[in-house]
Design a protein around this motif. Structure first.
Motif, PDB file in Angstrom:
ATOM      1  N   MET A 280       0.536  -1.295   0.236  1.00 29.27           N
ATOM      2  CA  MET A 280      -0.320  -0.032  -0.340  1.00 29.27           C
ATOM      3  C   MET A 280       1.059   1.326   0.131  1.00 29.27           C
ATOM      4  N   ILE A 281       2.373   1.268   0.281  1.00 29.88           N
ATOM      5  CA  ILE A 281       3.089   1.957   0.310  1.00 29.88           C
ATOM      6  C   ILE A 281       2.766   3.306  -1.289  1.00 29.88           C
ATOM      7  N   LYS A 282       2.798   2.852  -1.792  1.00 37.22           N
ATOM      8  CA  LYS A 282       3.414   3.042  -3.729  1.00 37.22           C
ATOM      9  C   LYS A 282       2.286   3.387  -3.768  1.00 37.22           C
ATOM     10  N   GLU A 283       0.660   3.561  -3.306  1.00 38.99           N
ATOM     11  CA  GLU A 283      -0.790   4.160  -3.704  1.00 38.99           C
ATOM     12  C   GLU A 283      -0.777   5.931  -2.698  1.00 38.99           C
ATOM     13  N   VAL A 284       0.075   5.203  -1.359  1.00 36.25           N
ATOM     14  CA  VAL A 284      -0.285   6.406  -1.127  1.00 36.25           C
ATOM     15  C   VAL A 284       0.773   7.562  -1.729  1.00 36.25           C
ATOM     16  N   LEU A 285       2.615   7.020  -1.382  1.00 36.06           N
ATOM     17  CA  LEU A 285       3.783   8.102  -1.988  1.00 36.06           C
ATOM     18  C   LEU A 285       3.172   8.184  -3.565  1.00 36.06           C
ATOM     19  N   ASP A 286       2.512   8.050  -4.372  1.00 31.38           N
ATOM     20  CA  ASP A 286       1.984   8.212  -5.816  1.00 31.38           C
ATOM     21  C   ASP A 286       0.997   9.471  -6.025  1.00 31.38           C
ATOM     22  N   VAL A 287       0.366   9.484  -4.740  1.00 37.89           N
ATOM     23  CA  VAL A 287      -0.323  11.184  -4.401  1.00 37.89           C
ATOM     24  C   VAL A 287       0.345  12.115  -4.039  1.00 37.89           C
ATOM     25  N   MET A 288       1.519  11.878  -3.113  1.00 39.27           N
ATOM     26  CA  MET A 288       1.574  12.762  -2.387  1.00 39.27           C
ATOM     27  C   MET A 288       3.166  13.043  -3.976  1.00 39.27           C
ATOM     28  N   LYS A 289       3.734  12.068  -4.738  1.00 39.02           N
ATOM     29  CA  LYS A 289       4.731  12.861  -5.577  1.00 39.02           C
ATOM     30  C   LYS A 289       3.551  13.978  -6.767  1.00 39.02           C
ATOM     31  N   GLN A 290       2.562  13.208  -7.139  1.00 43.35           N
ATOM     32  CA  GLN A 290       1.139  14.297  -7.651  1.00 43.35           C
ATOM     33  C   GLN A 290       1.747  15.803  -6.998  1.00 43.35           C
ATOM     34  N   LEU A 291       1.005  15.427  -5.965  1.00 42.08           N
ATOM     35  CA  LEU A 291       0.627  16.987  -5.150  1.00 42.08           C
ATOM     36  C   LEU A 291       2.280  17.966  -5.147  1.00 42.08           C
ATOM     37  N   ALA A 292       3.065  17.251  -5.224  1.00 43.71           N
ATOM     38  CA  ALA A 292       4.460  17.303  -5.254  1.00 43.71           C
ATOM     39  C   ALA A 292       4.714  18.273  -7.128  1.00 43.71           C
ATOM     40  N   LYS A 293       3.860  17.263  -8.105  1.00 46.30           N
ATOM     41  CA  LYS A 293       3.901  17.989  -9.440  1.00 46.30           C
ATOM     42  C   LYS A 293       3.400  19.361  -9.385  1.00 46.30           C
ATOM     43  N   ASP A 294       2.468  18.953  -8.727  1.00 43.57           N
ATOM     44  CA  ASP A 294       0.925  20.142  -8.383  1.00 43.57           C
ATOM     45  C   ASP A 294       1.674  21.519  -8.343  1.00 43.57           C
ATOM     46  N   GLY A 295       2.721  21.469  -7.313  1.00 41.29           N
ATOM     47  CA  GLY A 295       3.163  22.757  -7.312  1.00 41.29           C
ATOM     48  C   GLY A 295       3.090  22.790  -5.288  1.00 41.29           C
ATOM     49  N   MET A 296       2.672  21.530  -3.919  1.00 40.69           N
ATOM     50  CA  MET A 296       2.573  22.236  -3.553  1.00 40.69           C
ATOM     51  C   MET A 296       3.679  22.096  -2.416  1.00 40.69           C
ATOM     52  N   THR A 297       3.724  23.149  -1.438  1.00 43.20           N
ATOM     53  CA  THR A 297       5.368  22.882  -0.044  1.00 43.20           C
ATOM     54  C   THR A 297       5.143  21.702   0.650  1.00 43.20           C
ATOM     55  N   MET A 298       6.281  21.018   0.643  1.00 42.60           N
ATOM     56  CA  MET A 298       5.881  19.660   1.322  1.00 42.60           C
ATOM     57  C   MET A 298       7.460  20.403   2.793  1.00 42.60           C
ATOM     58  N   VAL A 299       6.721  19.540   3.931  1.00 44.58           N
ATOM     59  CA  VAL A 299       8.279  18.826   4.218  1.00 44.58           C
ATOM     60  C   VAL A 299       7.487  17.127   5.153  1.00 44.58           C
ATOM     61  N   VAL A 300       8.607  15.911   4.162  1.00 45.05           N
ATOM     62  CA  VAL A 300       8.321  14.865   4.691  1.00 45.05           C
ATOM     63  C   VAL A 300       9.567  13.796   5.104  1.00 45.05           C
ATOM     64  N   VAL A 301       8.863  13.528   6.669  1.00 45.69           N
ATOM     65  CA  VAL A 301       9.848  13.001   7.185  1.00 45.69           C
ATOM     66  C   VAL A 301       9.322  11.538   6.357  1.00 45.69           C
ATOM     67  N   THR A 302      10.549  10.865   6.323  1.00 42.33           N
ATOM     68  CA  THR A 302      10.092   9.556   5.762  1.00 42.33           C
ATOM     69  C   THR A 302      11.258   8.689   5.462  1.00 42.33           C
ATOM     70  N   HIS A 303      11.875   7.408   5.442  1.00 44.61           N
ATOM     71  CA  HIS A 303      12.746   6.663   5.477  1.00 44.61           C
ATOM     72  C   HIS A 303      12.556   5.590   3.970  1.00 44.61           C
ATOM     73  N   GLU A 304      11.210   6.008   3.086  1.00 45.88           N
ATOM     74  CA  GLU A 304      11.206   5.525   1.867  1.00 45.88           C
ATOM     75  C   GLU A 304      12.534   6.496   0.837  1.00 45.88           C
ATOM     76  N   MET A 305      13.388   6.478   1.384  1.00 44.23           N
ATOM     77  CA  MET A 305      14.430   6.954   0.636  1.00 44.23           C
ATOM     78  C   MET A 305      14.416   7.115  -1.241  1.00 44.23           C
ATOM     79  N   GLY A 306      13.935   6.036  -1.629  1.00 48.13           N
ATOM     80  CA  GLY A 306      13.684   6.200  -3.072  1.00 48.13           C
ATOM     81  C   GLY A 306      12.509   7.300  -3.609  1.00 48.13           C
ATOM     82  N   PHE A 307      11.886   7.527  -2.351  1.00 47.78           N
ATOM     83  CA  PHE A 307      10.510   8.069  -2.669  1.00 47.78           C
ATOM     84  C   PHE A 307      11.847  10.956  -2.622  1.00 47.78           C
ATOM     85  N   ALA A 308      12.185   9.968  -1.544  1.00 49.39           N
ATOM     86  CA  ALA A 308      13.466  11.252  -0.905  1.00 49.39           C
ATOM     87  C   ALA A 308      14.153  11.548  -2.576  1.00 49.39           C
TER      88      ALA A 308
END
Ligand code: ADP
Ligand code: MG
Length: 240
Positions: free
Chosen positions: A171-199
């Motif tokens: 289920m991790i990917k479906e959440v990261l994909d939403v976050m990725k899209q949000l980033a693409k749409d220009g949202m300012t984001m601070v993300v504490v994460t252990h997902e180094m691929g996402f980072a």
């Protein structure tokens, strides 16, 4: 957009944040990594005043939010937060989870709030789940509802505290994909994460925290491929 200066946080004798200085630009995705207990959550929680800093200043869009006179509700409207454990209201339907704050805090008409909520559910891929209860959803779906709920306040910044840490791997990917899209749409984001691929892929910049300090900061490529500080190297050596 966010300016942190000389931020300290103590819990009793425990110094959890020590002189944190940090700037976050509009539209930037800042990823925060570091070992458990290093102060990552406390740092995020200071940014929306879920914790009172012991010392230091935080400005959001030029407003000194660490001023005790600042209206905390106004800050919380500007700054959305998503937690590790979704924290949805279990006895309320998905749609109510999303419309509650916009109606209560922003004073939106129920119909307006619901239109916005349906739009957001669509955006996080859950158009058909508005009338479900949280317990009827998977963890990944609940977390996407939590993201929609935060977005419903039209925040300027979104804070994510290990949003995928409590999820089953599939289920991790479906959440990261939403976050990725949000980033693409220009949202300012601070993300504490252990997902180094996402980072690496989505982060514009990475901060490595250890023992309450920012030990190293840079673009993902430098932090992950060429870390300068021995503590960063040791941490990455353990997890990569
Ligand atoms: P991280 O998110 O990096 O794991 P935290 O910010 O949660 O780290 O915690 C940093 C340190 O502060 C830990 O030692 C933790 O036990 C302590 N801490 C966090 N919140 C509190 C609190 N409310 N009261 C006392 N100690 C706390
Ligand atoms: Mg934490």
């Amino acid at each position: 957009m966010i300016k942190v200066r000389g931020l300290y946080k103590n819990f009793g004798a425990l110094e959890v944040l020590k002189n944190i200085n940090c700037d976050i630009e509009k539209g930037e995705v800042l990823c925060v990594i570091g070992p458990s207990g290093s102060g990552k959550s406390t740092f995020l929680r200071c940014i929306n005043r879920l914790e009172e800093p012991t010392k230091g200043e935080i400005f959001i869009e030029g407003v000194l939010i660490t001023d005790p006179k600042t209206d905390i509700n106004a800050i919380r409207q500007k700054v959305g937060m998503v937690f590790q454990h979704f924290n949805l209201f279990p006895h309320k339907k998905v749609i109510e989870n999303i419309t509650l704050a916009p109606i209560k805090v922003k004073g939106l008409l129920p119909k307006t709030a619901e239109d916005i909520a349906r739009d957001l559910l669509n955006r996080v891929g859950l158009a058909d789940k508005g009338d479900s209860f949280p317990s009827q959803l998977s963890g990944g779906q609940q977390q996407r509802v939590a993201i929609a709920r935060a977005l419903a306040m039209s925040p300027d910044v979104m804070l994510f505290d290990e949003p995928t840490s409590a999820l089953d791997p599939e289920m991790i990917k479906e959440v990261l994909d939403v976050m990725k899209q949000l980033a693409k749409d220009g949202m300012t984001m601070v993300v504490v994460t252990h997902e180094m691929g996402f980072a690496r892929e989505v982060g514009d910049r990475v901060i490595f925290m250890d023992r309450g300090e920012i030990v190293e900061e840079g673009i993902p490529e430098d932090i992950f491929l060429n870390p300068q500080n021995p503590r960063t190297r040791e941490f990455l050596g353990k997890i990569l």
